[in-house]
Design an enzyme around this catalytic site. Structure first.
Site, PDB file in Angstrom:
ATOM      1  CE  LYS A 197      -1.656  -1.159   3.520  1.00  0.00           C
ATOM      2  NZ  LYS A 197      -1.499  -2.481   4.243  1.00  0.00           N
ATOM      3  NE  ARG A 257      -3.956  -1.160   9.635  1.00  0.00           N
ATOM      4  CZ  ARG A 257      -3.407  -0.924   9.015  1.00  0.00           C
ATOM      5  NH1 ARG A 257      -2.962   0.447   8.791  1.00  0.00           N
ATOM      6  NH2 ARG A 257      -2.621  -1.419   9.279  1.00  0.00           N
ATOM      7  NE  ARG A 309       7.940  -2.507   5.757  1.00  0.00           N
ATOM      8  CZ  ARG A 309       7.085  -2.302   6.168  1.00  0.00           C
ATOM      9  NH1 ARG A 309       5.848  -1.585   5.450  1.00  0.00           N
ATOM     10  NH2 ARG A 309       6.539  -2.838   6.807  1.00  0.00           N
ATOM     11  NE  ARG A 357       6.731  -0.164  10.062  1.00  0.00           N
ATOM     12  CZ  ARG A 357       5.598  -0.140   8.991  1.00  0.00           C
ATOM     13  NH1 ARG A 357       5.490   0.118   7.857  1.00  0.00           N
ATOM     14  NH2 ARG A 357       4.304  -0.507   9.905  1.00  0.00           N
ATOM     15  NE  ARG A 371       2.411  -4.881  11.252  1.00  0.00           N
ATOM     16  CZ  ARG A 371       3.263  -4.197  10.676  1.00  0.00           C
ATOM     17  NH1 ARG A 371       4.832  -4.373  10.682  1.00  0.00           N
ATOM     18  NH2 ARG A 371       3.087  -3.754   9.484  1.00  0.00           N
TER      19      ARG A 371
HETATM   20  P1  AP5 Z   1       4.703  -0.925   1.601  1.00  0.00           P
HETATM   21  O1  AP5 Z   1       4.549  -0.701   0.695  1.00  0.00           O
HETATM   22  O2  AP5 Z   1       5.904  -0.586   2.523  1.00  0.00           O
HETATM   23  O3  AP5 Z   1       3.223  -2.348   2.466  1.00  0.00           O
HETATM   24  P2  AP5 Z   1       2.460  -1.838   3.405  1.00  0.00           P
HETATM   25  O4  AP5 Z   1       1.037  -2.138   2.693  1.00  0.00           O
HETATM   26  O5  AP5 Z   1       2.536   0.036   3.238  1.00  0.00           O
HETATM   27  O6  AP5 Z   1       3.198  -2.058   5.072  1.00  0.00           O
HETATM   28  P3  AP5 Z   1       2.727  -1.773   6.192  1.00  0.00           P
HETATM   29  O7  AP5 Z   1       3.636  -2.929   6.565  1.00  0.00           O
HETATM   30  O8  AP5 Z   1       3.134  -0.212   5.867  1.00  0.00           O
HETATM   31  O9  AP5 Z   1       1.657  -1.393   6.053  1.00  0.00           O
HETATM   32  P4  AP5 Z   1       0.406  -2.087   7.185  1.00  0.00           P
HETATM   33  O10 AP5 Z   1      -0.553  -1.745   6.930  1.00  0.00           O
HETATM   34  O11 AP5 Z   1       0.816  -2.925   8.448  1.00  0.00           O
HETATM   35  O12 AP5 Z   1       1.643  -1.041   8.361  1.00  0.00           O
HETATM   36  P5  AP5 Z   1       1.378   0.648   8.745  1.00  0.00           P
HETATM   37  O13 AP5 Z   1       1.876   1.147   9.137  1.00  0.00           O
HETATM   38  O14 AP5 Z   1      -0.269   1.372   8.186  1.00  0.00           O
HETATM   39  O15 AP5 Z   1       5.863  -2.388   1.208  1.00  0.00           O
HETATM   40  C1  AP5 Z   1       6.319  -3.675   1.838  1.00  0.00           C
HETATM   41  C2  AP5 Z   1       7.295  -4.492   1.063  1.00  0.00           C
HETATM   42  O16 AP5 Z   1       7.416  -4.555  -0.212  1.00  0.00           O
HETATM   43  C3  AP5 Z   1       8.457  -3.547   0.694  1.00  0.00           C
HETATM   44  O17 AP5 Z   1       9.976  -3.813   1.098  1.00  0.00           O
HETATM   45  C4  AP5 Z   1       7.610  -2.815  -0.668  1.00  0.00           C
HETATM   46  O18 AP5 Z   1       9.805  -2.058  -0.956  1.00  0.00           O
HETATM   47  C5  AP5 Z   1       7.600  -3.835  -1.297  1.00  0.00           C
HETATM   48  N1  AP5 Z   1       7.343  -3.928  -2.155  1.00  0.00           N
HETATM   49  C6  AP5 Z   1       6.200  -2.869  -2.446  1.00  0.00           C
HETATM   50  N2  AP5 Z   1       5.469  -3.507  -3.782  1.00  0.00           N
HETATM   51  C7  AP5 Z   1       6.163  -4.271  -4.054  1.00  0.00           C
HETATM   52  C8  AP5 Z   1       6.092  -5.334  -5.346  1.00  0.00           C
HETATM   53  N3  AP5 Z   1       4.940  -5.206  -6.074  1.00  0.00           N
HETATM   54  N4  AP5 Z   1       7.606  -6.146  -5.670  1.00  0.00           N
HETATM   55  C9  AP5 Z   1       8.234  -6.143  -5.110  1.00  0.00           C
HETATM   56  N5  AP5 Z   1       8.199  -5.793  -3.628  1.00  0.00           N
HETATM   57  C10 AP5 Z   1       7.670  -4.798  -3.770  1.00  0.00           C
HETATM   58  O19 AP5 Z   1       0.143   0.589  10.528  1.00  0.00           O
HETATM   59  C11 AP5 Z   1       1.085   0.305  11.925  1.00  0.00           C
HETATM   60  C12 AP5 Z   1       0.759  -0.016  13.053  1.00  0.00           C
HETATM   61  O20 AP5 Z   1       0.227   1.164  12.934  1.00  0.00           O
HETATM   62  C13 AP5 Z   1      -0.267  -0.982  13.094  1.00  0.00           C
HETATM   63  O21 AP5 Z   1      -0.220  -2.449  12.861  1.00  0.00           O
HETATM   64  C14 AP5 Z   1      -1.593  -0.122  13.403  1.00  0.00           C
HETATM   65  O22 AP5 Z   1      -0.850  -0.469  15.344  1.00  0.00           O
HETATM   66  C15 AP5 Z   1      -1.628   0.975  13.515  1.00  0.00           C
HETATM   67  N6  AP5 Z   1      -2.366   1.530  12.452  1.00  0.00           N
HETATM   68  C16 AP5 Z   1      -2.155   2.277  11.777  1.00  0.00           C
HETATM   69  N7  AP5 Z   1      -3.483   2.267  10.977  1.00  0.00           N
HETATM   70  C17 AP5 Z   1      -4.872   2.122  12.258  1.00  0.00           C
HETATM   71  C18 AP5 Z   1      -5.857   2.652  11.842  1.00  0.00           C
HETATM   72  N8  AP5 Z   1      -6.485   3.272  10.830  1.00  0.00           N
HETATM   73  N9  AP5 Z   1      -6.142   2.612  12.994  1.00  0.00           N
HETATM   74  C19 AP5 Z   1      -5.049   1.354  13.488  1.00  0.00           C
HETATM   75  N10 AP5 Z   1      -4.703   1.227  14.344  1.00  0.00           N
HETATM   76  C20 AP5 Z   1      -3.351   1.533  13.163  1.00  0.00           C
END
Ligand code: AP5
Length: 228
Positions: free
Chosen positions: A27, A102, A141, A174, A185
């Site tokens: 994402k 979410r 990552r 991270r 997660r």
């Molecule tokens: P990347 O693009 O970083 O993936 P992502 O889906 O953004 O992953 P996140 O881990 O950031 O998602 P998340 O939803 O768990 O974390 P968030 O920060 O929102 O890609 C991943 C890797 O793959 C990278 O190395 C990239 O280079 C590679 N890649 C990407 N696309 C590729 C492709 N096509 N081919 C090959 N490689 C590829 O949330 C963190 C925490 O915050 C949560 O656990 C929760 O505690 C809290 N939180 C956040 N939002 C909320 C909410 N709305 N409500 C409650 N708690 C929340």
């Protein structure tokens, strides 16, 4: 032109977009590309929450443990954060949300907020991905400590090992990207967030993207979808 639609690259394009999918499904990477190529206003609740933790703000002190454990932050805290973020931006020109909503509570609160302003979601992009794929993506990552740009040690490597292509900053892993926390997660995602797939399918604005494809293929499909 349909209400609220904007122009990007000279063509009409949907501008109120939600990216939905498991952790590590890509994402953030997709959002960064949409921002660079089409000028989307992007916000990520994960990034906003990590900023609060880094600042050691009152909110940051409340949410730190949830992030560390891979659990969701309580809805009321997230909703307040999103509302204050959108109040500082120009949502009437569009929004691109990565990681919000979410939960069903967040989704229905956001529908109410956006509906009363005539800014209803135009497109939900669901990045479909297996647990094993996200595990391999997340454990490799690395993110820039200065500008937040995201890489992958094997799939999306920087030109110089350990250095950001964009700003030269150092790259780090991270804190919540260990295998154990990623698996938790993913389970939290299945329980709390996956029900949103049916929710948005019912609203007829959900499109599924196979997140295992190359970034180029994914971006080509998304661009076509946003221009329809
Ligand atoms: P990347 O693009 O970083 O993936 P992502 O889906 O953004 O992953 P996140 O881990 O950031 O998602 P998340 O939803 O768990 O974390 P968030 O920060 O929102 O890609 C991943 C890797 O793959 C990278 O190395 C990239 O280079 C590679 N890649 C990407 N696309 C590729 C492709 N096509 N081919 C090959 N490689 C590829 O949330 C963190 C925490 O915050 C949560 O656990 C929760 O505690 C809290 N939180 C956040 N939002 C909320 C909410 N709305 N409500 C409650 N708690 C929340």
């Amino acid at each position: 032109m349909a209400k609220g639609r904007g122009f990007a690259g000279g063509f009409e394009m949907r501008r109120r977009v939600i990216l939905l999918g498991p952790p590590g499904s890509g994402k953030g990477t997709i959002a960064a590309r949409l921002k660079t190529e089409f000028g989307f206003e992007h916000f990520s609740t994960g990034h906003l929450l990590r900023q609060e933790v880094a600042k050691d703000s009152a909110v940051g002190r409340q949410v730190g443990l949830f992030l560390e454990r891979g659990e969701l932050v309580p809805d009321e805290l997230v909703l307040a954060l999103v509302e204050s973020t959108l109040a500082k931006s120009r949502p009437e020109q569009g929004y691109l949300s990565d990681g919000f909503p979410r939960t069903l509570v967040q989704a229905s609160a956001f529908d109410a907020w956006s509906g009363t302003r005539g800014l209803a979601i135009e497109q939900v992009i669901y990045c479909e991905s297996s647990e094993e794929l996200v595990l391999s993506r997340i454990t490799g990552r690395r993110s820039c400590v200065a500008c937040g740009h995201v890489y992958h040690a094997l799939f999306v490597p920087p030109k110089t090992v350990g250095r950001c292509d964009e700003c030269g900053g150092g790259l780090a892993q991270r804190a919540d990207d260990s295998e154990a926390v990623v698996r938790r997660r993913f389970q939290v995602y299945l329980r709390e967030t996956e029900p949103l797939v049916a929710y948005y399918k019912d609203q007829e604005n959900l499109t599924v993207v196979d997140a295992s494809q190359s970034l180029e293929k994914i971006m080509a499909r998304i661009e076509v979808m946003l221009r329809q």
